[in-house]
Design a protein around this motif. Structure first.
Motif, PDB file in Angstrom:
ATOM      1  N   LEU A  52      -5.482   0.943  -0.005  1.00 39.94           N
ATOM      2  CA  LEU A  52      -5.420  -0.252   0.843  1.00 39.94           C
ATOM      3  C   LEU A  52      -4.674  -1.366   0.115  1.00 39.94           C
ATOM      4  N   ALA A  53      -5.036  -1.601  -1.145  1.00 32.49           N
ATOM      5  CA  ALA A  53      -4.388  -2.659  -1.916  1.00 32.49           C
ATOM      6  C   ALA A  53      -2.892  -2.386  -2.062  1.00 32.49           C
ATOM      7  N   ARG A  54      -2.526  -1.150  -2.364  1.00 37.46           N
ATOM      8  CA  ARG A  54      -1.104  -0.826  -2.539  1.00 37.46           C
ATOM      9  C   ARG A  54      -0.326  -1.020  -1.249  1.00 37.46           C
ATOM     10  N   ALA A  55      -0.920  -0.609  -0.115  1.00 42.12           N
ATOM     11  CA  ALA A  55      -0.218  -0.732   1.163  1.00 42.12           C
ATOM     12  C   ALA A  55      -0.064  -2.189   1.578  1.00 42.12           C
ATOM     13  N   VAL A  56      -1.122  -2.989   1.395  1.00 45.19           N
ATOM     14  CA  VAL A  56      -1.028  -4.418   1.723  1.00 45.19           C
ATOM     15  C   VAL A  56       0.006  -5.091   0.830  1.00 45.19           C
ATOM     16  N   HIS A  57      -0.039  -4.809  -0.445  1.00 43.42           N
ATOM     17  CA  HIS A  57       0.913  -5.399  -1.385  1.00 43.42           C
ATOM     18  C   HIS A  57       2.344  -5.070  -0.968  1.00 43.42           C
ATOM     19  N   ALA A  58       2.601  -3.808  -0.658  1.00 46.00           N
ATOM     20  CA  ALA A  58       3.955  -3.395  -0.276  1.00 46.00           C
ATOM     21  C   ALA A  58       4.402  -4.069   1.012  1.00 46.00           C
ATOM     22  N   ALA A  59       3.509  -4.190   1.989  1.00 46.90           N
ATOM     23  CA  ALA A  59       3.871  -4.792   3.278  1.00 46.90           C
ATOM     24  C   ALA A  59       4.173  -6.276   3.133  1.00 46.90           C
ATOM     25  N   VAL A  60       3.324  -6.997   2.402  1.00 42.75           N
ATOM     26  CA  VAL A  60       3.549  -8.435   2.241  1.00 42.75           C
ATOM     27  C   VAL A  60       4.784  -8.686   1.388  1.00 42.75           C
ATOM     28  N   LEU A  61       4.987  -7.880   0.357  1.00 36.51           N
ATOM     29  CA  LEU A  61       6.164  -8.031  -0.499  1.00 36.51           C
ATOM     30  C   LEU A  61       7.438  -7.829   0.311  1.00 36.51           C
ATOM     31  N   ALA A  62       7.452  -6.801   1.157  1.00 36.70           N
ATOM     32  CA  ALA A  62       8.634  -6.549   1.980  1.00 36.70           C
ATOM     33  C   ALA A  62       8.814  -7.624   3.042  1.00 36.70           C
ATOM     34  N   GLY A  63       7.714  -8.030   3.673  1.00 33.97           N
ATOM     35  CA  GLY A  63       7.808  -9.021   4.741  1.00 33.97           C
ATOM     36  C   GLY A  63       8.224 -10.392   4.258  1.00 33.97           C
ATOM     37  N   GLY A  64       7.896 -10.717   3.015  1.00 30.69           N
ATOM     38  CA  GLY A  64       8.223 -12.031   2.489  1.00 30.69           C
ATOM     39  C   GLY A  64       9.497 -12.075   1.673  1.00 30.69           C
ATOM     40  N   ALA A  65      10.182 -10.931   1.546  1.00 29.87           N
ATOM     41  CA  ALA A  65      11.352 -10.862   0.668  1.00 29.87           C
ATOM     42  C   ALA A  65      12.543 -11.635   1.212  1.00 29.87           C
ATOM     43  N   GLY A  66      12.683 -11.689   2.520  1.00 30.85           N
ATOM     44  CA  GLY A  66      13.797 -12.410   3.116  1.00 30.85           C
ATOM     45  C   GLY A  66      13.363 -13.761   3.652  1.00 30.85           C
ATOM     46  N   THR A  67      14.291 -14.432   4.297  1.00 27.70           N
ATOM     47  CA  THR A  67      13.981 -15.716   4.917  1.00 27.70           C
ATOM     48  C   THR A  67      13.380 -15.461   6.294  1.00 27.70           C
ATOM     49  N   VAL A  68      12.141 -15.876   6.483  1.00 31.24           N
ATOM     50  CA  VAL A  68      11.464 -15.694   7.765  1.00 31.24           C
ATOM     51  C   VAL A  68      11.576 -16.991   8.558  1.00 31.24           C
ATOM     52  N   VAL A  69      12.267 -16.930   9.673  1.00 32.56           N
ATOM     53  CA  VAL A  69      12.445 -18.103  10.526  1.00 32.56           C
ATOM     54  C   VAL A  69      11.398 -18.066  11.622  1.00 32.56           C
TER      55      VAL A  69
END
Length: 218
Positions: A195-212
């Motif tokens: 669970l921790a690894r999947a959440v970490h990967a999802a948030v890391l990917a989702g926050g990597a770019g500019t979110v408008v």
């Protein structure tokens, strides 16, 4: 089992505003912090709804219940709100645990920051939905929320932001309502670790770019 989310829209103020909807094959046990269906209980669906950054309703639970009714969703469910376009959801799977995250980091904050002198002008929201394929005990479910939050905070730190989250983040963890309950949900437990690894990967990917924010895209 929790379905993959489907993307739909709702008409509001002359615009088509996106929503993500998950359905369950059978009721699932859930714990969460969302404005609708938070706490601990059996849930049948999840909605993650985009709202404009000008959103000022003071009854988000009632608003989400209205949206669910408009979608024909029956029984108790979970409702989440975000200024992010939910079409930008990031999904990750690890060891049978599935995670979906919509990541808005417009107002990163330290959890224990001093009281602000004035309200933040822009709000970012990280909404996390987790499905664990086995029954978790009640304490393990609560622990799983903490584990997801820790993994989110780790990802935000790795993104270079001096923050642990935003003021309006929400986490929902769902699992089967029957079966022998697993006792632990911490980051080194059988189910807490993936669970921790999947959440970490999802948030890391989702926050990597500019979110408008969705409303700034229109």
């Amino acid at each position: 089992m929790l379905s993959e989310p489907f993307l739909t829209t709702r008409p509001e103020d002359g615009r088509e505003i996106p929503l993500l909807v998950w359905r369950t094959e059978r009721p699932l046990l859930a714990v969460g912090t969302g404005p609708l269906g938070g706490g601990l209980g059996v849930r049948r669906w999840v909605v993650n709804a985009t709202v404009p950054m000008s959103y000022d309703r003071d009854d988000p639970a009632a608003h989400l219940a209205e949206l669910a009714e408009g979608l024909g969703l029956d029984g108790p469910g979970v409702g989440l709100l975000t200024g992010v376009d939910v079409a930008e959801v990031v999904a990750r799977t690890d060891g049978g645990v599935r995670v979906w995250a919509t990541v808005g980091l417009g107002t990163p904050v330290w959890a224990a920051a001093p009281a602000p002198a004035a309200p933040a002008q822009r709000v970012g929201t990280v909404n996390i939905v987790v499905h664990v394929p086995v029954r978790l005990g009640e304490a393990a479910l609560v622990n799983a929320v903490a584990t997801a939050t820790e993994a989110k905070a780790q990802a935000i730190w790795e993104l270079g932001l001096p923050a642990t989250g935003t003021p309006t983040d929400a986490v929902t963890v769902l699992c089967p309502a029957d079966g022998e309950p697993a006792a632990y949900g911490g980051p080194r437990s059988t189910w807490g670790a993936p669970l921790a690894r999947a959440v970490h990967a999802a948030v890391l990917a989702g926050g990597a770019g500019t979110v408008v924010p969705w409303s700034d895209q229109r």
